[in-house]
Design a protein around this motif. Structure first.
Motif, PDB file in Angstrom:
ATOM      1  N   LEU A 145      45.100 -33.362  13.784  1.00 32.60           N
ATOM      2  CA  LEU A 145      44.425 -33.575  15.061  1.00 32.60           C
ATOM      3  C   LEU A 145      44.590 -32.629  16.149  1.00 32.60           C
ATOM      4  O   LEU A 145      43.672 -32.615  16.796  1.00 32.60           O
ATOM      5  CB  LEU A 145      45.360 -34.848  15.327  1.00 32.60           C
ATOM      6  CG  LEU A 145      44.567 -35.474  16.849  1.00 32.60           C
ATOM      7  CD1 LEU A 145      43.362 -36.429  16.234  1.00 32.60           C
ATOM      8  CD2 LEU A 145      45.592 -36.625  17.419  1.00 32.60           C
TER       9      LEU A 145
ATOM     10  N   ALA B 180      52.847 -42.737  20.781  1.00 33.03           N
ATOM     11  CA  ALA B 180      51.720 -42.141  20.050  1.00 33.03           C
ATOM     12  C   ALA B 180      52.073 -42.559  18.454  1.00 33.03           C
ATOM     13  O   ALA B 180      52.920 -42.298  17.877  1.00 33.03           O
ATOM     14  CB  ALA B 180      52.018 -40.575  20.257  1.00 33.03           C
TER      15      ALA B 180
ATOM     16  N   LEU C 139      51.055 -41.089  15.722  1.00 32.79           N
ATOM     17  CA  LEU C 139      51.246 -39.930  14.732  1.00 32.79           C
ATOM     18  C   LEU C 139      52.743 -39.345  15.106  1.00 32.79           C
ATOM     19  O   LEU C 139      53.200 -38.749  13.961  1.00 32.79           O
ATOM     20  CB  LEU C 139      50.244 -38.724  14.613  1.00 32.79           C
ATOM     21  CG  LEU C 139      48.951 -39.321  14.470  1.00 32.79           C
ATOM     22  CD1 LEU C 139      47.791 -38.007  14.368  1.00 32.79           C
ATOM     23  CD2 LEU C 139      48.808 -39.641  12.913  1.00 32.79           C
ATOM     24  N   THR C 140      53.477 -39.630  16.063  1.00 27.54           N
ATOM     25  CA  THR C 140      54.751 -39.021  16.283  1.00 27.54           C
ATOM     26  C   THR C 140      55.731 -40.093  16.495  1.00 27.54           C
ATOM     27  O   THR C 140      57.038 -39.883  16.528  1.00 27.54           O
ATOM     28  CB  THR C 140      54.635 -37.789  17.309  1.00 27.54           C
ATOM     29  OG1 THR C 140      54.206 -38.645  18.385  1.00 27.54           O
ATOM     30  CG2 THR C 140      53.896 -36.781  16.819  1.00 27.54           C
TER      31      THR C 140
ATOM     32  N   GLU D 131      56.128 -40.660  19.746  1.00 21.53           N
ATOM     33  CA  GLU D 131      56.717 -40.011  21.174  1.00 21.53           C
ATOM     34  C   GLU D 131      56.061 -41.396  21.913  1.00 21.53           C
ATOM     35  O   GLU D 131      55.007 -41.591  21.999  1.00 21.53           O
ATOM     36  CB  GLU D 131      55.819 -38.719  21.214  1.00 21.53           C
ATOM     37  CG  GLU D 131      56.807 -37.675  20.370  1.00 21.53           C
ATOM     38  CD  GLU D 131      58.057 -37.337  21.315  1.00 21.53           C
ATOM     39  OE1 GLU D 131      58.185 -37.055  22.114  1.00 21.53           O
ATOM     40  OE2 GLU D 131      58.994 -37.391  20.191  1.00 21.53           O
TER      41      GLU D 131
ATOM     42  N   TYR E 192      54.529 -42.178  25.298  1.00 19.76           N
ATOM     43  CA  TYR E 192      53.584 -41.427  26.307  1.00 19.76           C
ATOM     44  C   TYR E 192      54.236 -41.288  27.497  1.00 19.76           C
ATOM     45  O   TYR E 192      54.695 -41.929  28.377  1.00 19.76           O
ATOM     46  CB  TYR E 192      52.372 -42.573  26.381  1.00 19.76           C
ATOM     47  CG  TYR E 192      51.534 -42.545  25.251  1.00 19.76           C
ATOM     48  CD1 TYR E 192      50.890 -41.362  24.533  1.00 19.76           C
ATOM     49  CD2 TYR E 192      51.083 -43.901  24.790  1.00 19.76           C
ATOM     50  CE1 TYR E 192      49.900 -41.392  23.625  1.00 19.76           C
ATOM     51  CE2 TYR E 192      50.298 -43.888  23.624  1.00 19.76           C
ATOM     52  CZ  TYR E 192      49.606 -42.829  22.940  1.00 19.76           C
ATOM     53  OH  TYR E 192      48.824 -42.918  22.025  1.00 19.76           O
TER      54      TYR E 192
ATOM     55  N   ILE F 257      44.567 -34.643  21.617  1.00 24.75           N
ATOM     56  CA  ILE F 257      46.034 -34.400  21.203  1.00 24.75           C
ATOM     57  C   ILE F 257      47.234 -35.499  21.714  1.00 24.75           C
ATOM     58  O   ILE F 257      48.112 -35.866  20.866  1.00 24.75           O
ATOM     59  CB  ILE F 257      46.359 -33.115  21.341  1.00 24.75           C
ATOM     60  CG1 ILE F 257      45.323 -32.011  20.687  1.00 24.75           C
ATOM     61  CG2 ILE F 257      47.864 -32.741  21.086  1.00 24.75           C
ATOM     62  CD1 ILE F 257      45.540 -30.540  21.301  1.00 24.75           C
ATOM     63  N   TYR F 258      46.884 -35.661  22.940  1.00 26.02           N
ATOM     64  CA  TYR F 258      47.719 -36.589  23.572  1.00 26.02           C
ATOM     65  C   TYR F 258      47.942 -37.953  23.117  1.00 26.02           C
ATOM     66  O   TYR F 258      48.949 -38.438  22.772  1.00 26.02           O
ATOM     67  CB  TYR F 258      47.418 -36.784  25.016  1.00 26.02           C
ATOM     68  CG  TYR F 258      48.429 -37.441  25.921  1.00 26.02           C
ATOM     69  CD1 TYR F 258      49.580 -36.954  26.230  1.00 26.02           C
ATOM     70  CD2 TYR F 258      47.936 -38.595  26.512  1.00 26.02           C
ATOM     71  CE1 TYR F 258      50.481 -37.921  27.081  1.00 26.02           C
ATOM     72  CE2 TYR F 258      48.836 -39.491  27.309  1.00 26.02           C
ATOM     73  CZ  TYR F 258      49.989 -38.949  27.560  1.00 26.02           C
ATOM     74  OH  TYR F 258      50.966 -39.827  28.417  1.00 26.02           O
TER      75      TYR F 258
ATOM     76  N   THR G 237      49.423 -37.916  19.575  1.00 29.06           N
ATOM     77  CA  THR G 237      50.838 -37.322  19.293  1.00 29.06           C
ATOM     78  C   THR G 237      51.874 -37.441  20.380  1.00 29.06           C
ATOM     79  O   THR G 237      53.049 -36.997  20.298  1.00 29.06           O
ATOM     80  CB  THR G 237      50.744 -35.620  18.914  1.00 29.06           C
ATOM     81  OG1 THR G 237      50.123 -34.903  20.146  1.00 29.06           O
ATOM     82  CG2 THR G 237      49.702 -35.591  17.928  1.00 29.06           C
ATOM     83  N   GLY G 238      51.158 -37.487  21.483  1.00 24.79           N
ATOM     84  CA  GLY G 238      52.046 -37.667  23.030  1.00 24.79           C
ATOM     85  C   GLY G 238      52.341 -36.234  23.400  1.00 24.79           C
ATOM     86  O   GLY G 238      53.169 -36.162  24.280  1.00 24.79           O
ATOM     87  N   ILE G 239      51.954 -35.168  22.634  1.00 25.16           N
ATOM     88  CA  ILE G 239      52.003 -34.082  23.326  1.00 25.16           C
ATOM     89  C   ILE G 239      51.074 -33.546  24.357  1.00 25.16           C
ATOM     90  O   ILE G 239      49.884 -33.864  23.967  1.00 25.16           O
ATOM     91  CB  ILE G 239      51.762 -32.925  22.046  1.00 25.16           C
ATOM     92  CG1 ILE G 239      52.852 -33.177  21.084  1.00 25.16           C
ATOM     93  CG2 ILE G 239      51.778 -31.379  22.605  1.00 25.16           C
ATOM     94  CD1 ILE G 239      52.747 -32.455  19.733  1.00 25.16           C
ATOM     95  N   ILE G 240      51.525 -32.740  25.459  1.00 26.74           N
ATOM     96  CA  ILE G 240      50.700 -32.539  26.567  1.00 26.74           C
ATOM     97  C   ILE G 240      50.641 -30.911  26.194  1.00 26.74           C
ATOM     98  O   ILE G 240      51.571 -30.241  26.522  1.00 26.74           O
ATOM     99  CB  ILE G 240      51.142 -33.007  27.818  1.00 26.74           C
ATOM    100  CG1 ILE G 240      51.204 -34.145  27.932  1.00 26.74           C
ATOM    101  CG2 ILE G 240      50.443 -32.076  28.813  1.00 26.74           C
ATOM    102  CD1 ILE G 240      51.475 -34.898  29.400  1.00 26.74           C
TER     103      ILE G 240
END
Lengths: 150, 159
Positions: free
Chosen positions: A10, A69, A71-72, A74, A76, B32-33, B36-39
């Protein structure tokens, strides 16, 4: 954070969209960025504005729901880095570099995709600068939480 | 020579491709966010990638994220390549002089790391998070960069 294969895939898709946007907006061409910084073409404002419209909307909706999220797992969250003088000092150094060269990290990587091999001078310089500051700050021994990986 | 042409036509190359390109940049971050929650910002790649070749502790802290940051960067290169393949008529090579790229690059490498982000990390992600820190950083580098670029132009350095 480490990612599994699906998360990594992703990130690749997101990177491709991101790089496509940098190419399409012509931010991967230093000449166009310099035209903005020399106040002869204000288009960059629309690039940043368009990008922020999307991220602000998506961040706001996702965080309001308080979900995680897929896939992880995590939660938000927003990107709120702590404020200190480094934010202004570093921003000023970055500003001189950006104004001198017309490149910034993301746009420089994208420029490689256009076949712009000369951008390697810029990317090489960025690695050198990042290395020097890392080395210097290791000796100084700063423990700024702000530089935590995001 | 500094001219006042922008007052006559602030958008000599139009607006559409700037806006559409910007939307794609935002879409990349959002994709991506949401998954995955990644910024994701682009400049941390510099430090995290150094952890592969340097044992300096400063870089080692990025070990957990360094792999996907490489993937993100490869994606950026591929995405721009896709654009070039579909829309550009020829390979682009900049006319900006190598010394400007190299010296600018060094300052960028230092400045984004000290300042905690760059045009994507602070400019797109941070402002999208309504972060005061990011607004302060962006306002700073924007003003300084405009001053620098105008100064360089006035000194007759071109391209």
């Amino acid at each position: 954070m480490s990612l599994d294969n699906r998360g990594t895939a992703l990130v690749l898709v997101g990177g491709i969209l991101f790089g496509f946007g940098l190419g399409y907006s012509r931010m991967a061409e230093p000449e166009i960025v310099l035209a903005f910084l020399q106040l002869t073409d204000f288009g960059l404002l629309f690039v940043m504005g368009g990008a922020v419209m999307v991220t602000a909307t998506v961040f706001a909706i996702a965080t309001r729901r308080g979900g995680r999220a897929p896939l992880t797992g995590e939660l938000y969250a927003m990107r709120h880095k702590s404020f200190d003088n480094n934010v202004l000092f570093g921003g000023a150094i970055f500003g001189v570099g950006w104004g001198l060269s017309g490149i910034c990290p993301g746009a420089a990587y994208a420029s490689l995709g256009l076949g712009n091999y000369l951008i390697l001078y810029g990317i090489g310089g960025m690695f050198l600068g990042a290395y020097v500051q890392g080395l210097a700050r290791s000796y100084v021994g700063g423990t700024d939480a702000a530089a935590d990986p995001s | 020579m500094l001219e006042l042409a922008p007052l006559a036509d602030p958008f000599p190359r139009g607006i559409a491709h700037y806006l559409i390109g910007g939307l794609f940049i935002g879409l990349g971050v959002a994709t991506i966010y949401l998954g995955t929650g990644i910024i994701a910002g682009a400049s941390t790649f510099l430090e995290s990638t150094l952890s592969y070749v340097s044992s300096v502790e400063r870089f080692q802290r990025y070990r957990p994220s360094r792999d996907w940051r490489v993937v993100f960067t490869v994606g950026i290169v591929l995405g721009a390549g896709l654009y070039a393949l579909v829309f550009a008529r020829e390979v682009f090579v900049t006319d900006v002089q190598p010394w400007r790229l190299a010296l600018g690059g060094v300052l960028i490498g230092i400045g984004t790391r000290v300042g905690k982000g760059c045009t994507s990390g602070h400019g797109v992600c941070g402002i999208g998070s309504l972060s005061g820190t990011s607004v302060a950083n962006v306002a700073t580098f924007m003003l300084i960069a405009i001053g620098t670029a105008l100064f360089v132009g006035t000194m007759g350095v071109s391209p």
